[in-house]
Design a protein around this motif. Structure first.
Motif, PDB file in Angstrom:
ATOM      1  N   GLU A  20       0.861  -1.183   0.000  1.00 61.99           N
ATOM      2  CA  GLU A  20       0.000   0.000   0.000  1.00 61.99           C
ATOM      3  C   GLU A  20       0.895   1.229   0.000  1.00 61.99           C
ATOM      4  O   GLU A  20       1.638   1.464   0.948  1.00 61.99           O
ATOM      5  N   VAL A  21       0.840   1.979  -1.092  1.00 63.59           N
ATOM      6  CA  VAL A  21       1.698   3.154  -1.265  1.00 63.59           C
ATOM      7  C   VAL A  21       0.870   4.406  -1.005  1.00 63.59           C
ATOM      8  O   VAL A  21      -0.233   4.554  -1.540  1.00 63.59           O
ATOM      9  N   THR A  22       1.407   5.302  -0.170  1.00 64.29           N
ATOM     10  CA  THR A  22       0.786   6.597   0.072  1.00 64.29           C
ATOM     11  C   THR A  22       1.711   7.670  -0.483  1.00 64.29           C
ATOM     12  O   THR A  22       2.886   7.720  -0.136  1.00 64.29           O
ATOM     13  N   TYR A  23       1.188   8.491  -1.368  1.00 66.29           N
ATOM     14  CA  TYR A  23       1.974   9.565  -1.966  1.00 66.29           C
ATOM     15  C   TYR A  23       1.743  10.851  -1.191  1.00 66.29           C
ATOM     16  O   TYR A  23       0.607  11.214  -0.900  1.00 66.29           O
ATOM     17  N   ARG A  24       2.849  11.533  -0.856  1.00 67.18           N
ATOM     18  CA  ARG A  24       2.760  12.780  -0.101  1.00 67.18           C
ATOM     19  C   ARG A  24       3.566  13.862  -0.800  1.00 67.18           C
ATOM     20  O   ARG A  24       4.626  13.597  -1.360  1.00 67.18           O
ATOM     21  N   GLU A  25       3.067  15.063  -0.724  1.00 64.61           N
ATOM     22  CA  GLU A  25       3.784  16.215  -1.247  1.00 64.61           C
ATOM     23  C   GLU A  25       3.692  17.319  -0.205  1.00 64.61           C
ATOM     24  O   GLU A  25       2.595  17.733   0.171  1.00 64.61           O
ATOM     25  N   VAL A  29      -1.154  14.321   1.878  1.00 66.60           N
ATOM     26  CA  VAL A  29      -1.411  13.096   1.118  1.00 66.60           C
ATOM     27  C   VAL A  29      -2.048  13.478  -0.212  1.00 66.60           C
ATOM     28  O   VAL A  29      -3.069  14.162  -0.257  1.00 66.60           O
ATOM     29  N   THR A  30      -1.402  13.045  -1.298  1.00 65.97           N
ATOM     30  CA  THR A  30      -1.904  13.381  -2.633  1.00 65.97           C
ATOM     31  C   THR A  30      -2.440  12.171  -3.390  1.00 65.97           C
ATOM     32  O   THR A  30      -3.017  12.322  -4.459  1.00 65.97           O
ATOM     33  N   GLY A  31      -2.253  10.970  -2.834  1.00 66.01           N
ATOM     34  CA  GLY A  31      -2.780   9.793  -3.517  1.00 66.01           C
ATOM     35  C   GLY A  31      -2.388   8.498  -2.838  1.00 66.01           C
ATOM     36  O   GLY A  31      -1.540   8.465  -1.951  1.00 66.01           O
ATOM     37  N   HIS A  32      -3.061   7.443  -3.258  1.00 60.82           N
ATOM     38  CA  HIS A  32      -2.813   6.087  -2.761  1.00 60.82           C
ATOM     39  C   HIS A  32      -2.802   5.130  -3.949  1.00 60.82           C
ATOM     40  O   HIS A  32      -3.492   5.372  -4.936  1.00 60.82           O
ATOM     41  N   SER A  33      -2.048   4.061  -3.816  1.00 59.51           N
ATOM     42  CA  SER A  33      -2.130   2.971  -4.788  1.00 59.51           C
ATOM     43  C   SER A  33      -1.771   1.676  -4.083  1.00 59.51           C
ATOM     44  O   SER A  33      -1.109   1.679  -3.046  1.00 59.51           O
TER      45      SER A  33
END
Length: 90
Positions: A20-25, A29-33
């Protein structure tokens, strides 16, 4: 992880993870995949699959690093000493 003669862990022939990948900027949090990642080792050569598709080991490692991981399966080699004790070839 390093394996040596003193280690009780045997390197797996293959492991599959749910990542489970959490994208952060900038802390937001800007997204999940989610991905299913498999890394296998046969005759000293590593191969990888991401979501059932062939991939480089480098790409698989990038997904695994920093992801929330759940091990789905692993293939461990049958120890030769145990095979001999059971009267089977390793």
């Amino acid at each position: 992880m390093q394996y040596d003669a003193q280690s009780t862990k045997v390197p797996a022939l293959s492991r599959t993870w749910h990542a489970e990948v959490t994208y952060r900027e900038c802390g937001v949090v800007t997204g999940h995949s989610t991905h299913t990642v498999t890394i296998s080792r046969r005759t000293g050569v590593f191969t990888a699959e991401i979501d059932g598709q062939p991939a480089t080991v480098h790409d698989a490692a990038r997904i695994l690093t920093g992801s929330k991981l759940t091990v789905l399966s692993e293939v461990i080699p049958f120890p030769a000493s145990m095979a001999r004790a059971l009267g089977r070839s390793a």
